[in-house]
Design an enzyme around this catalytic site. Structure first.
Site, PDB file in Angstrom:
ATOM      1  CB  CYS A  50     -29.553 147.473  70.541  1.00 41.86           C
ATOM      2  SG  CYS A  50     -29.090 147.439  68.765  1.00 41.86           S
ATOM      3  CD  GLU A  74     -25.464 146.896  69.993  1.00 42.22           C
ATOM      4  OE1 GLU A  74     -25.454 147.208  68.728  1.00 42.22           O
ATOM      5  OE2 GLU A  74     -25.196 148.126  70.928  1.00 42.22           O
ATOM      6  CG  ASN A 102     -21.832 149.364  62.597  1.00 43.09           C
ATOM      7  OD1 ASN A 102     -20.821 148.815  62.386  1.00 43.09           O
ATOM      8  ND2 ASN A 102     -21.758 150.565  62.383  1.00 43.09           N
ATOM      9  CB  CYS A 144     -27.261 148.209  66.139  1.00 46.50           C
ATOM     10  SG  CYS A 144     -28.110 149.981  66.151  1.00 46.50           S
ATOM     11  CD  GLU A 197     -23.129 153.350  58.925  1.00 51.36           C
ATOM     12  OE1 GLU A 197     -22.743 153.974  57.942  1.00 51.36           O
ATOM     13  OE2 GLU A 197     -23.126 153.538  60.296  1.00 51.36           O
TER      14      GLU A 197
HETATM   15  N1  THU Z   1     -24.692 151.341  66.148  1.00 52.10           N
HETATM   16  C1  THU Z   1     -24.524 150.264  66.454  1.00 52.10           C
HETATM   17  O1  THU Z   1     -24.136 149.322  65.910  1.00 52.10           O
HETATM   18  N2  THU Z   1     -24.963 149.732  67.757  1.00 52.10           N
HETATM   19  C2  THU Z   1     -25.138 150.756  68.662  1.00 52.10           C
HETATM   20  O2  THU Z   1     -25.624 150.392  69.926  1.00 52.10           O
HETATM   21  C3  THU Z   1     -25.125 152.174  68.619  1.00 52.10           C
HETATM   22  C4  THU Z   1     -25.093 152.611  67.036  1.00 52.10           C
HETATM   23  C5  THU Z   1     -24.306 151.828  64.844  1.00 52.10           C
HETATM   24  C6  THU Z   1     -25.542 152.150  64.003  1.00 52.10           C
HETATM   25  C7  THU Z   1     -24.872 153.123  62.827  1.00 52.10           C
HETATM   26  O3  THU Z   1     -24.361 152.029  61.846  1.00 52.10           O
HETATM   27  C8  THU Z   1     -23.562 153.623  63.644  1.00 52.10           C
HETATM   28  O4  THU Z   1     -23.304 152.797  64.977  1.00 52.10           O
HETATM   29  C9  THU Z   1     -23.725 154.822  63.974  1.00 52.10           C
HETATM   30  O5  THU Z   1     -24.829 155.226  64.991  1.00 52.10           O
END
Ligand code: THU
Length: 130
Positions: free
Chosen positions: A89, A55, A42, A53, A44
């Protein structure tokens, strides 16, 4: 490449997570029909909404390398929870095939597998617009 190796690739990718706001690190790894592996974490953003995310990063890595035939995707969050993909995702995975296996793993290597079509029933696809 077996499932445990794919989970390990996701665990390694998770180390690169850029998650200064949520502190919640996620790793993902996709394997293609050619048995190539593409990983993601991920990433941010201070705007929050600009966050992407793990994925989707992994899938974008595969697609931008010319590979769209995705067999499976492994996802990891932490030791205690099976990592489930968020709604956006799920839609993003579904784009590349209803039969894609989603490997929802813990950091200790335990996992559950479901087809993306089970995680996103009656999914929207390009058939309607093509
Ligand atoms: N996040 C993911 O990378 N994949 C997911 O399936 C759920 C959420 C990340 C997004 C954000 O950076 C952190 O997790 C909290 O939501």
């Amino acid at each position: 490449m077996n499932i445990n190796n794919l989970i390990n690739e996701a665990i390694n990718a998770r180390e690169n997570a850029y998650a200064p706001y949520s502190k919640f690190k996620v790793g993902a790894a996709v394997i293609t029909q050619n048995d190539n592996v593409y990983t993601g974490c991920n990433v941010e953003n201070a705007s929050y909404g600009g966050t992407i995310c793990a994925e989707r990063v992994a899938i974008c890595n595969a697609v931008s390398s010319g590979e769209r035939s995705i067999k499976a995707i492994a996802i990891v969050y932490d030791e205690n929870n099976f990592a489930v993909p968020c709604g956006i995702c799920r839609q993003f995975i579904y784009e590349f095939g209803a039969e894609i296996d989603v490997i929802m793993a813990k950091m200790n290597g335990e996992y559950k597998i479901k087809k993306i079509s089970e995680l996103l029933p009656d999914g929207f696809n390009g058939d309607l617009i093509n």
